[in-house]
Write a protein that holds these residues in place. Sequence first.
Motif, PDB file in Angstrom:
ATOM      1  N   PHE A 151       0.825  -1.203   0.000  1.00 18.18           N
ATOM      2  CA  PHE A 151       0.000   0.000   0.000  1.00 18.18           C
ATOM      3  C   PHE A 151       0.866   1.262   0.000  1.00 18.18           C
ATOM      4  CE2 PHE A 151      -3.356  -2.932   0.856  1.00 18.18           C
ATOM      5  CZ  PHE A 151      -4.519  -2.288   0.438  1.00 18.18           C
ATOM      6  N   TYR A 152       1.952   1.243   0.751  1.00 19.31           N
ATOM      7  CA  TYR A 152       2.854   2.404   0.769  1.00 19.31           C
ATOM      8  C   TYR A 152       3.438   2.665  -0.617  1.00 19.31           C
ATOM      9  CZ  TYR A 152       7.011   5.233   1.461  1.00 19.31           C
ATOM     10  OH  TYR A 152       7.977   6.210   1.337  1.00 19.31           O
ATOM     11  N   ASN A 153       3.938   1.620  -1.245  1.00 18.56           N
ATOM     12  CA  ASN A 153       4.555   1.767  -2.573  1.00 18.56           C
ATOM     13  C   ASN A 153       3.540   2.117  -3.650  1.00 18.56           C
ATOM     14  OD1 ASN A 153       7.206   1.241  -1.707  1.00 18.56           O
ATOM     15  ND2 ASN A 153       6.882  -0.974  -1.829  1.00 18.56           N
ATOM     16  N   SER A 154       2.262   1.821  -3.390  1.00 22.09           N
ATOM     17  CA  SER A 154       1.186   2.182  -4.315  1.00 22.09           C
ATOM     18  C   SER A 154       0.618   3.566  -4.009  1.00 22.09           C
ATOM     19  CB  SER A 154       0.060   1.139  -4.250  1.00 22.09           C
ATOM     20  OG  SER A 154       0.525  -0.148  -4.591  1.00 22.09           O
ATOM     21  N   SER A 155       1.214   4.244  -3.015  1.00 18.69           N
ATOM     22  CA  SER A 155       0.773   5.579  -2.588  1.00 18.69           C
ATOM     23  C   SER A 155      -0.704   5.577  -2.182  1.00 18.69           C
ATOM     24  CB  SER A 155       1.013   6.618  -3.698  1.00 18.69           C
ATOM     25  OG  SER A 155       0.921   7.932  -3.185  1.00 18.69           O
ATOM     26  N   LYS A 156      -1.088   4.500  -1.453  1.00 15.70           N
ATOM     27  CA  LYS A 156      -2.458   4.383  -0.951  1.00 15.70           C
ATOM     28  C   LYS A 156      -2.444   4.466   0.570  1.00 15.70           C
ATOM     29  CE  LYS A 156      -4.206   1.770  -4.905  1.00 15.70           C
ATOM     30  NZ  LYS A 156      -4.887   0.536  -5.380  1.00 15.70           N
ATOM     31  N   PRO A 157      -3.432   5.155   1.168  1.00 13.07           N
ATOM     32  CA  PRO A 157      -3.399   5.425   2.606  1.00 13.07           C
ATOM     33  C   PRO A 157      -3.501   4.192   3.494  1.00 13.07           C
ATOM     34  CG  PRO A 157      -5.452   6.199   1.636  1.00 13.07           C
ATOM     35  CD  PRO A 157      -4.579   5.799   0.509  1.00 13.07           C
ATOM     36  N   ILE A 158      -2.848   4.320   4.665  1.00 13.01           N
ATOM     37  CA  ILE A 158      -2.794   3.266   5.672  1.00 13.01           C
ATOM     38  C   ILE A 158      -3.276   3.846   6.991  1.00 13.01           C
ATOM     39  CG2 ILE A 158      -1.275   1.699   6.956  1.00 13.01           C
ATOM     40  CD1 ILE A 158       0.674   1.918   4.505  1.00 13.01           C
ATOM     41  N   GLY A 159      -4.215   3.184   7.654  1.00 10.82           N
ATOM     42  CA  GLY A 159      -4.690   3.599   8.962  1.00 10.82           C
ATOM     43  C   GLY A 159      -4.292   2.592  10.022  1.00 10.82           C
ATOM     44  N   ALA A 160      -4.020   3.068  11.237  1.00  7.24           N
ATOM     45  CA  ALA A 160      -3.672   2.165  12.338  1.00  7.24           C
ATOM     46  C   ALA A 160      -4.178   2.749  13.655  1.00  7.24           C
ATOM     47  CB  ALA A 160      -2.168   1.934  12.401  1.00  7.24           C
ATOM     48  N   LEU A 161      -4.737   1.881  14.509  1.00  9.27           N
ATOM     49  CA  LEU A 161      -5.378   2.296  15.750  1.00  9.27           C
ATOM     50  C   LEU A 161      -4.653   1.724  16.954  1.00  9.27           C
ATOM     51  CD1 LEU A 161      -7.517   2.406  13.412  1.00  9.27           C
ATOM     52  CD2 LEU A 161      -9.204   1.642  15.072  1.00  9.27           C
ATOM     53  N   CYS A 162      -4.676   2.477  18.064  1.00 12.02           N
ATOM     54  CA  CYS A 162      -4.218   1.974  19.352  1.00 12.02           C
ATOM     55  C   CYS A 162      -2.747   1.570  19.291  1.00 12.02           C
ATOM     56  CB  CYS A 162      -5.126   0.815  19.775  1.00 12.02           C
ATOM     57  SG  CYS A 162      -4.895   0.225  21.463  1.00 12.02           S
ATOM     58  N   ILE A 163      -2.407   0.320  19.520  1.00 14.64           N
ATOM     59  CA  ILE A 163      -1.022  -0.155  19.474  1.00 14.64           C
ATOM     60  C   ILE A 163      -0.589  -0.529  18.059  1.00 14.64           C
ATOM     61  CG2 ILE A 163      -1.565  -2.584  19.921  1.00 14.64           C
ATOM     62  CD1 ILE A 163       1.446  -0.579  21.360  1.00 14.64           C
ATOM     63  N   ALA A 164      -1.527  -0.673  17.130  1.00 10.43           N
ATOM     64  CA  ALA A 164      -1.186  -1.089  15.768  1.00 10.43           C
ATOM     65  C   ALA A 164      -0.207  -0.148  15.049  1.00 10.43           C
ATOM     66  CB  ALA A 164      -2.453  -1.264  14.927  1.00 10.43           C
ATOM     67  N   PRO A 165      -0.155   1.154  15.384  1.00  4.94           N
ATOM     68  CA  PRO A 165       0.849   2.007  14.732  1.00  4.94           C
ATOM     69  C   PRO A 165       2.290   1.535  14.911  1.00  4.94           C
ATOM     70  CG  PRO A 165      -0.837   3.392  15.691  1.00  4.94           C
ATOM     71  CD  PRO A 165      -1.134   1.980  16.143  1.00  4.94           C
ATOM     72  N   VAL A 166       2.565   0.723  15.947  1.00  8.82           N
ATOM     73  CA  VAL A 166       3.940   0.237  16.111  1.00  8.82           C
ATOM     74  C   VAL A 166       4.329  -0.682  14.951  1.00  8.82           C
ATOM     75  CG1 VAL A 166       3.814   0.430  18.621  1.00  8.82           C
ATOM     76  CG2 VAL A 166       3.388  -1.804  17.545  1.00  8.82           C
ATOM     77  N   VAL A 167       3.358  -1.401  14.406  1.00  8.01           N
ATOM     78  CA  VAL A 167       3.637  -2.285  13.270  1.00  8.01           C
ATOM     79  C   VAL A 167       4.010  -1.451  12.050  1.00  8.01           C
ATOM     80  CG1 VAL A 167       2.808  -4.216  11.897  1.00  8.01           C
ATOM     81  CG2 VAL A 167       1.876  -3.856  14.188  1.00  8.01           C
ATOM     82  N   VAL A 168       3.250  -0.376  11.827  1.00 10.31           N
ATOM     83  CA  VAL A 168       3.540   0.528  10.708  1.00 10.31           C
ATOM     84  C   VAL A 168       4.883   1.202  10.925  1.00 10.31           C
ATOM     85  CG1 VAL A 168       2.734   2.559   9.449  1.00 10.31           C
ATOM     86  CG2 VAL A 168       1.076   0.891  10.303  1.00 10.31           C
ATOM     87  N   ALA A 169       5.173   1.606  12.159  1.00  8.91           N
ATOM     88  CA  ALA A 169       6.449   2.249  12.474  1.00  8.91           C
ATOM     89  C   ALA A 169       7.618   1.317  12.187  1.00  8.91           C
ATOM     90  CB  ALA A 169       6.470   2.683  13.937  1.00  8.91           C
ATOM     91  N   LYS A 170       7.473   0.054  12.536  1.00  8.44           N
ATOM     92  CA  LYS A 170       8.551  -0.909  12.302  1.00  8.44           C
ATOM     93  C   LYS A 170       8.815  -1.094  10.815  1.00  8.44           C
ATOM     94  CE  LYS A 170      11.629  -4.055  13.130  1.00  8.44           C
ATOM     95  NZ  LYS A 170      12.946  -3.686  13.708  1.00  8.44           N
ATOM     96  N   VAL A 171       7.740  -1.143  10.017  1.00  8.18           N
ATOM     97  CA  VAL A 171       7.899  -1.391   8.576  1.00  8.18           C
ATOM     98  C   VAL A 171       8.326  -0.126   7.832  1.00  8.18           C
ATOM     99  CG1 VAL A 171       6.714  -2.116   6.467  1.00  8.18           C
ATOM    100  CG2 VAL A 171       6.211  -3.263   8.632  1.00  8.18           C
TER     101      VAL A 171
END
Length: 217
Positions: free
Chosen positions: A123-143
Amino acid sequence: MKKVAVVLSGCGFKDGSEITEAVSLLVGLNQAGAEVSCFAPDIQIPVTDHLTGKPSGETRSLLAEAARIARGHISSLDKLHAKDFDAVAFPGGYGAAKNLCNWAEKGAQCDVNPEVKRVILDFYNSSKPIGALCIAPVVVAKVLGDKKVTVTIGDDAETAAEIQKTGAIHEECPVNDYITDRETKVVTTPAYMYGDAKPNEVFAGIFGLAHELVEWA
């Protein structure tokens, strides 16, 4: 109508997706006019007794557990591809930190489930938005830490410090609001990282995130 994928991590806040967050996200996305499809990794996970808070000693299918929230309408995560959707979102719950990755055990040194990592990068490489809630942003932060992504998990200093070790940027945020990173197209909200938050406060932040996500899509 925009199509949004929601990635669940089980069913129940101690070992899967936080149910209020997941349902609030589904409602918010629908209210914003999106068509929603649910996905989850097809793996086995240890179960926590939500009455005692202790491990039950059994394992269950993450996909089957997540199907409880999705009313059975769910697919294995390996079938999720950015080309088929306009955005993706990850509810919180301890399952995000235990099942989608092992942040709960290793913090910033964690490993991310390969399919979860693939989806986020897709999704990032396709320039499409990503949402994350609560603790899930840590997964996005890691990637996406090397992309200097900005996320929020509220005001938990210890978790925020670990997030910054990934290269990501943490920004404090109240429970009923959300943070947008326009460069990476990532939207995050703290939700039940504020443990004493009321459901309506959690919903307010998730509602804002959902509408932002669909607007970007």
